[in-house]
Design a protein around this motif. Structure first.
Motif, PDB file in Angstrom:
ATOM      1  N   LEU A 139      17.228 -35.051   5.847  1.00  0.00           N
ATOM      2  CA  LEU A 139      16.515 -36.042   5.036  1.00  0.00           C
ATOM      3  C   LEU A 139      16.699 -37.429   5.645  1.00  0.00           C
ATOM      4  N   GLY A 140      17.905 -37.714   6.108  1.00  0.00           N
ATOM      5  CA  GLY A 140      18.138 -38.991   6.772  1.00  0.00           C
ATOM      6  C   GLY A 140      17.316 -39.136   8.034  1.00  0.00           C
ATOM      7  N   ARG A 141      17.178 -38.056   8.787  1.00  0.00           N
ATOM      8  CA  ARG A 141      16.419 -38.109  10.040  1.00  0.00           C
ATOM      9  C   ARG A 141      14.945 -38.397   9.805  1.00  0.00           C
ATOM     10  N   GLN A 200       9.437 -39.258  18.113  1.00  0.00           N
ATOM     11  CA  GLN A 200      10.867 -39.257  18.399  1.00  0.00           C
ATOM     12  C   GLN A 200      11.483 -37.875  18.204  1.00  0.00           C
ATOM     13  N   LEU A 201      11.120 -37.200  17.102  1.00  0.00           N
ATOM     14  CA  LEU A 201      11.696 -35.881  16.819  1.00  0.00           C
ATOM     15  C   LEU A 201      11.249 -34.850  17.856  1.00  0.00           C
ATOM     16  N   VAL A 202       9.979 -34.891  18.223  1.00  0.00           N
ATOM     17  CA  VAL A 202       9.470 -33.938  19.219  1.00  0.00           C
ATOM     18  C   VAL A 202      10.199 -34.123  20.544  1.00  0.00           C
ATOM     19  N   ALA A 203      10.410 -35.384  20.931  1.00  0.00           N
ATOM     20  CA  ALA A 203      11.123 -35.657  22.185  1.00  0.00           C
ATOM     21  C   ALA A 203      12.579 -35.221  22.096  1.00  0.00           C
ATOM     22  N   ASP A 204      13.232 -35.536  20.977  1.00  0.00           N
ATOM     23  CA  ASP A 204      14.659 -35.208  20.817  1.00  0.00           C
ATOM     24  C   ASP A 204      14.898 -33.705  20.845  1.00  0.00           C
TER      25      ASP A 204
END
Length: 262
Positions: A139-141, A200-204
């Motif tokens: 949830l924080g992410r 950002q999430l896809v890259a991470d």
């Protein structure tokens, strides 16, 4: 341990056709999706892009052609050869599906934490404390405050619901995520924030993503490659920047020309 290697597609589509009686949904589509790549499928309403997405994600039966998926053990299998139980397991573990309307991808009457936790339980997590801790972290992410973990999605704004749906899909670190107009219906400022988060999430996580969008700005921001559809056919494909900066087909040129000047 997965068998992902950059020189082998994770998903291969060959001569896929879907018809509705005499009407063509999409016809003779072939494409590859590579590990860690974002492929955008763009086109106007009725172009066949959502039909194609639903066929390659096994949500809709195809009329002909092949959809080949490379499993975690390295074996490549046609989705039609999988049992219903195997397809359901893939959908809960290896794959994610982000709907345009987050209510289609969430359980609206259970808590935000439970929405994320359900997906963890599908991959074998059983420790309540660990599930709740992971849900709080996710949830924080996606920029949802931890004190909202016990709130139901019905109490969330549209943008928060979409971010929760993304957390629910990505918490198990799937290998392939399908997205159907994930920013559709959101205010422009909310769209921009969501797109930054997605990028950002896809890259991470190094995800492979197939995203359907009518918004070329979304395609440029998120994808490395794109295909352009019209009347159920692919009329142009290539690296996203090349297609958008130097479109070859008259229809693609018209789409690009219709982007408002920033």
């Amino acid at each position: 341990m997965t068998a992902d290697t950059p020189d082998t597609p994770i998903l291969s589509v060959r001569a896929l056709t879907k018809t509705y009686g005499a009407r063509i949904g999409c016809e003779d589509i072939s494409l590859d999706v590579w590990p860690g790549e974002v492929l955008a499928i763009v086109g106007e309403s009725g172009s066949g892009k959502t039909t194609l997405l639903n066929c390659i994600s096994a949500r809709l039966p195809r009329s002909s052609g092949e959809v080949l998926y490379r499993m975690r053990d390295g074996e490549t299998r046609d989705l039609d050869d999988l049992s219903e139980a195997e397809r359901r397991f893939l959908a809960r573990t290896d794959w994610g599906f982000v709907h345009q309307n987050p209510a289609d991808g969430l359980r609206m009457r259970v808590s935000a934490g439970a929405n994320v936790g359900e997906r963890l339980m599908a991959v074998g997590e059983r420790h309540y404390g660990q599930i709740r801790e992971t849900a709080t972290d996710w949830l924080g992410r996606v920029e949802i405050a931890s004190d909202r973990i016990d709130d139901q999605p019905v109490a969330f704004s549209g943008g928060m619901r979409q971010r929760l749906q993304i957390a629910r899909n990505l918490v198990t670190r799937p290998r392939l995520v399908f997205m159907d107009e994930p920013t559709g219906g959101l205010d422009v400022s909310v769209q921009a924030r969501l797109l930054d988060l997605l990028r950002q999430l896809v890259a991470d996580l190094g995800l492979a993503v197939v995203i359907v969008t009518h918004d070329l700005a979304v395609a440029r921001l998120l994808s490395q490659r794109m295909i352009v559809m019209k009347d159920g056919h692919v009329i142009e494909s290539g690296l996203t920047d090349r297609v958008l900066d130097d479109p070859q087909h008259a229809y693609t040129q018209l789409l690009v020309a219709s982007i408002p000047e920033s």
